[in-house]
Each structure stands twice: as structure tokens, then as C-alpha cells.
Design a protein around this motif. Structure first.
Motif, short mmCIF file in Angstrom:
data_model
loop_
_atom_site.label_atom_id
_atom_site.label_comp_id
_atom_site.label_asym_id
_atom_site.label_seq_id
_atom_site.Cartn_x
_atom_site.Cartn_y
_atom_site.Cartn_z
N GLU A 135 0.61 8.42 8.50
CA GLU A 135 0.20 7.68 7.30
C GLU A 135 -1.26 7.97 6.96
OE1 GLU A 135 3.33 3.98 7.66
OE2 GLU A 135 1.23 3.67 8.23
N ALA A 136 -2.09 8.08 8.01
CA ALA A 136 -3.50 8.40 7.77
C ALA A 136 -3.63 9.80 7.18
CB ALA A 136 -4.29 8.29 9.08
N GLU B 259 -1.46 11.33 5.34
CA GLU B 259 -1.00 11.34 3.95
C GLU B 259 -2.04 10.73 3.01
OE1 GLU B 259 2.85 9.52 3.84
OE2 GLU B 259 3.85 11.38 4.38
N GLU B 260 -2.95 9.92 3.55
CA GLU B 260 -3.91 9.23 2.69
C GLU B 260 -5.23 9.98 2.56
OE1 GLU B 260 -4.23 5.33 4.28
OE2 GLU B 260 -2.21 4.81 3.63
N ASP C 111 -8.29 12.63 1.51
CA ASP C 111 -8.81 13.09 0.24
C ASP C 111 -8.45 14.57 0.08
OD1 ASP C 111 -10.22 13.74 -1.95
OD2 ASP C 111 -12.20 13.44 -1.06
#
Lengths: 268, 271
Positions: free
Chosen positions: B167-168, B170-171, B173
Motif C-alpha cells: 500500500e505504501a 502504491e501511494e 509520488d
């Protein structure tokens, strides 16, 4: 990052610990710990070699799980686990709402605050399985002890998060309601509840998830549920039945997670 | 916001009548489900045991009230084992979960049709099964002891770390990744310079958080034979030595509190 001048290569700066001495010290300490920890392992290769055959049988069990032979036990176990999950979540949420309000700094006087925080700390201090041992000793074997365990664990989890959420509310709304001359109960009902309700529902569903997962564990110490069935089938070396139970647990958890994430999206 | 006109005066209500009805039906269904579950759950309950509980509780606590602190000397080695189970298990889990997280993240996965669902399946199965159940399984396969505990902790943590890490990823920049790849960097260099620096703080936080949970779980893993303090707990419970049980509980509580404090400090320093 220094400008690249001839003869000097750019080196990536360290991310966490800037001091070089500290960094090397921590690395050395870590390696020493690792050596000590690995040194104190007692790896019995013969035993692992003997167990490999059983491991292979377990993998075979996963490939060909046996749902039928112990189907009645499995149904009974899931029945207990699921009902335990529902009842303990409902009761736990109902109890944790007043405690959560009491444990919020901005809602309760200091005496109530400390009592409620103490209850939360007590409930969070021990894992479910330890609480289950005590409740089984007091209330006898079976899902009733499991229900009490999960309710108790729910209180600590939910009351803490609810209290934090209440402390984070938009004070302006509470002040507006207070300015109308509302009583404390009206304040809770009109200023607090609408702000925390979506999160409360989300957390309750999340806890429902956790309670099911935990209900699969506390059976090992006699608190009923699918964990007891699983434990029995492991003791009988019935790996195909154990594999069937584990696959069903995974399926239920996946279904619960999927549906609860949908409900949460819909509520928020 | 609907306004209902009843007996001449308009009054404000939060919901329309249909919404109100639906809400009531929802609550009614919940209550019905609760009552039904309660009845199914308690159909085999022996109420004599339940009504007897206060006496049993009094008895239990009076036995637990005189802790045998001399027993503490026997607990140092299991405590060391417990810490090793949690730490080594977490380390092994990191080794396994990092590649799985990169396979599972939508923006780094090499194949979204085959490898990504596979990685997600690994993550979900690992997360669904509690480490004590993994322990139960591994003790049956490789025998009781620390190794089973370490592997149980590892199997449970892979899913946890993998999920939070992907999840990190995918988030992140994406513009930094673009900037690095615009320099002509290879695929690995893009990961090394564009992605890793962005997820490293999150990764460290997740790891320490999981280590803290693992300390908690490894204190009771011994109940199924997987080494550590739980083994001593099981032994004392079997002989009903409640005075020893109290001492073990105190040690477990202290360990958990210290690990929580350490992990809070470290996470505070990182983030």
C-alpha cells in the motif's frame, strides 16, 4: 547533496542515523545480537528430517482437503465461532461506547477519565488467549468463556479508538450545541455522535473481523469455536481435515474483509 | 433535509419516513441476529458452571495472589527465547515480504494478471491465520521448539508487512520515479533511487510496529509448544501452579510494555 566536483563522487546520504559512529555502533550491536540469538537456537536436524514426511502429508492435505469425514464437527465449530463473534462484538461495542466517552479527555471529569483509561489499559494489556485461559478456568469450557473473552478484548480496542476519535472532534460544533443550553446527554447526542458515528461503525466492523480471527485461536485453550475443532484434528494427525478447516477460515476471513470494506466505504 | 408538516406546523426531521423505516429495520435485523446467535451459542452451555463462576474466580485469584517470585530465575532463558523468536521471525518475514510487496503493488508488479493476484493470495492467506495456529501446524511438522515459533511468526508477519508495504508503494509520488527513469536508469536503478527512498520510513515504521506485535504473540506461542515463555505457562497451567502463573503473567506484561515503549520511541524517531 554536494555539488559534483571532479574527483569526488556523490554518495547517497544515510536515511536514518546521520552520525557515522552511531551507525557503525548500531550495526555491530545488531550483528553481535544476531550471532548470540542464532547461537542459542537448538536446531534438531534429525527431528526436522523426520517431520518432513509429515509436512509433505500436510501439503497433500491442503491439495486434497477432506471436508466430509468430520463435516459435523466442522459445522459445529464454525457455528460456535460465528455466533461467538456476533454476540461478543455487539456486547463489546455496547459496553465500550460509555467507556469510550468516559475515556475522552474533553467529555469526562478527571476521576471518570482515569477509571475508564484504567479499564482500557487492563483490557489491552493481555492477549485474548491469556484472558481465555482465565475465563475458561472460571466459567468452564465452551463458547460462553470465548464470548466473554472476546467481549472483554473488544472493550479495550474499541473504547481506546473511540476515545481518541472523540478527542479529535471539531470543537466548534460541540460549542454551538452547548450554546443552545443543551444538557450533557444532548451534547453527546447532537454534537458528538454525528461526528464519530461513521468511524464507530467502521471500527465495529473491523473488530468483527478481528473477533472471528481470534475465535479461531482461543479454542486451543478450551474456549470453544473452530479452534477447538482444529486443535483436535491436529492431535489426531488428521491433516486433511485440518487443511479443510484452515481453508474455510481463510475463506470466511476474506469474505468478511471484502464485505466490511464495502460497508465502510458506503458508510463514510 | 425533509420538513414534515403535521397538524399545521412544519417541523424539521433528519430523515425521510422511508429512511427512518429502513434504519429501524436494520436495527431490528441486528437485534434478531444477536438473539439468534446468542441462542445457538449457549445451547450447550452448562449454566451451573456459569453461576458458579464468582466462587471459582475467588478461588482462582486467591491462589494467584501469592506469587512464587523464586520461580523468576527459571524464566530468564525462556524470555531470551521469546525475544529471539519475535526478532528472528520479523527479520525472516522482512526478507520474504519485500519482494512480495513489490510484486503486489500495482505500479511495480511485473505482471498484473498472474503475479499480482498470486502475491495478494499469499498476503491474504498469511494474514488470515493467526500465528498461534501457524505454530500449532509447525510444531506438528518440525517438532516443538524455537524454530517452529520463529517460522510461525514469520508466516504471520509476511502478510502484515507485505500488505502495508505494498500500500505504501502504491501511494508514492510518481513524479520522482519519472524523473529517475528520465535519466536513463535501469529498472533496478529506478526502484533503488526512485521508490526505495520514498518507502523507507514507512517500511521501518511497519517493521518496528510488527516486531512489537510479534513480541506480544511470541509470549503465548509456547502454549502450542513453539518455545518461549508460553511453554513455561503451559507447564505451570498443567500442574495448576497458579502462583507460578502469576509470575509468568507479570513477566509477559513487563515484556509487552517495554516492547511497546521501544517501538513507540523508534517510530517517533523515524517518522
Amino acid at each position: 547533496m554536494s555539488a559534483a566536483s571532479p574527483g569526488r563522487r556523490w554518495r547517497r546520504p544515510p536515511v536514518f542515523i546521520q552520525s557515522r559512529a552511531w551507525r557503525i555502533g548500531i550495526y555491530i550491536g545488531f550483528i553481535v545480537y544476531l550471532a548470540l540469538a542464532l547461537g542459542s537456537l537448538d536446531i534438531n536436524l534429525q527431528r526436522i528430517y523426520d517431520g518432513a514426511e509429515r509436512g509433505w502429508r500436510f501439503i497433500q492435505g491442503f491439495l486434497a482437503p477432506d471436508f466430509t469425514r468430520r463435516w459435523r464437527d466442522i459445522v459445529q465449530g464454525f457455528e460456535e465461532s460465528l455466533t461467538m463473534t456476533v454476540t461478543s462484538t455487539v456486547v463489546g461495542v455496547l459496553i465500550s461506547i460509555p467507556i469510550g466517552i468516559g475515556a475522552a479527555r474533553n467529555m469526562a471529569p478527571a476521576a471518570v477519565y482515569y477509571v475508564c483509561r484504567a479499564i482500557v489499559a487492563l483490557s489491552r494489556a493481555f492477549q485474548e488467549i491469556i484472558i481465555a485461559i482465565l475465563f475458561v478456568a472460571m466459567f468452564g469450557f465452551g463458547p460462553f468463556a470465548g464470548f466473554l473473552t472476546l467481549s472483554f478484548a473488544t472493550i479495550g480496542f474499541l473504547a481506546k479508538l473511540l476515545a481518541e476519535d472523540i478527542e479529535d472532534i471539531d470543537e466548534a460544533q460541540a460549542e454551538a450545541v452547548r450554546a443552545t443550553g443543551a444538557s450533557w446527554l444532548q451534547l453527546v447526542n447532537y454534537a458528538i455522535q454525528p461526528q464519530v458515528m461513521p468511524r464507530l461503525i467502521g471500527l465495529s466492523l473491523y473488530r468483527l473481523d478481528i473477533n472471528f480471527r481470534e475465535s479461531a485461536v482461543i479454542g486451543i485453550v478450551g474456549a470453544g469455536g473452530i479452534g477447538a475443532t482444529l486443535n483436535t484434528s491436529m492431535e489426531r494427525y488428521a491433516y486433511d481435515t485440518a487443511a479443510a478447516i484452515m481453508l474455510l477460515i481463510i475463506a470466511v476471513v476474506m469474505a468478511a474483509e471484502y464485505s466490511s470494506s464495502h460497508v465502510r466505504k458506503w458508510v463514510q | 433535509m425533509p420538513v414534515v408538516a403535521s397538524s399545521g406546523t412544519a417541523s424539521w426531521r433528519q430523515r425521510t419516513s422511508a429512511q427512518q423505516l429502513a434504519l429501524w429495520c436494520g436495527w431490528l435485523a441486528l437485534v434478531a441476529l444477536f438473539v439468534f446467535s446468542w441462542q445457538v451459542m449457549t445451547k450447550n452451555t452448562i449454566w451451573a458452571f456459569v453461576s458458579d463462576a464468582p466462587r471459582q474466580a475467588g478461588d482462582l485469584f486467591s491462589r494467584m495472589a501469592n506469587p512464587q517470585f523464586g520461580y523468576l530465575a527459571e524464566l530468564w532463558w525462556p524470555l531470551w527465547e521469546t525475544i529471539n523468536i519475535a526478532t528472528l521471525g520479523t527479520l525472516l518475514a522482512i526478507v520474504l515480504s519485500v519482494p512480495i510487496a513489490f510484486l503486489a503493488a500495482r505500479n511495480t508488479t511485473p505482471s498484473a494478471t498472474i503475479l499480482r493476484p498470486l502475491a495478494l493470495l499469499v498476503i491474504v492467506s498469511s494474514r488470515s491465520i493467526n500465528s498461534i495456529i501457524w505454530g500449532l501446524l509447525l510444531v506438528a511438522i518440525i517438532g516443538p521448539g524455537q524454530v517452529a515459533g520463529i517460522l510461525a511468526i514469520m508466516l504471520r508477519s509476511v502478510g502484515f508487512i507485505g500488505k502495508l508495504l505494498y500500500e505504501a508503494i502504491e501511494e508514492i509520488d510518481q513524479s520522482q520515479v519519472e524523473a529517475v527513469s528520465a535519466t536513463g536508469a535501469s529498472r533496478w536503478q529506478v526502484i533503488d533511487y526512485g521508490i526505495v527512498p520514498q518507502i523507507l520510513p514507512a517500511f521501518a515504521g511497519i517493521t518496528v510496529f510488527r516486531w512489537d506485535i510479534n513480541i506480544r504473540e511470541s509470549t503465548v506461542l509456547g502454549l502450542v509448544g513453539a518455545g518461549g515463555l508460553g511453554l513455561k505457562l503451559q507447564a505451570s497451567l498443567n500442574v495448576l501452579a497458579w502462583g507460578q502463573v502469576t509470575v509468568i503473567f507479570v513477566v509477559i506484561l513487563a515484556t509487552v510494555l517495554i516492547s511497546e515503549w521501544v517501538s513507540a520511541k523508534v517510530r517517533h524517531a523515524i517518522i
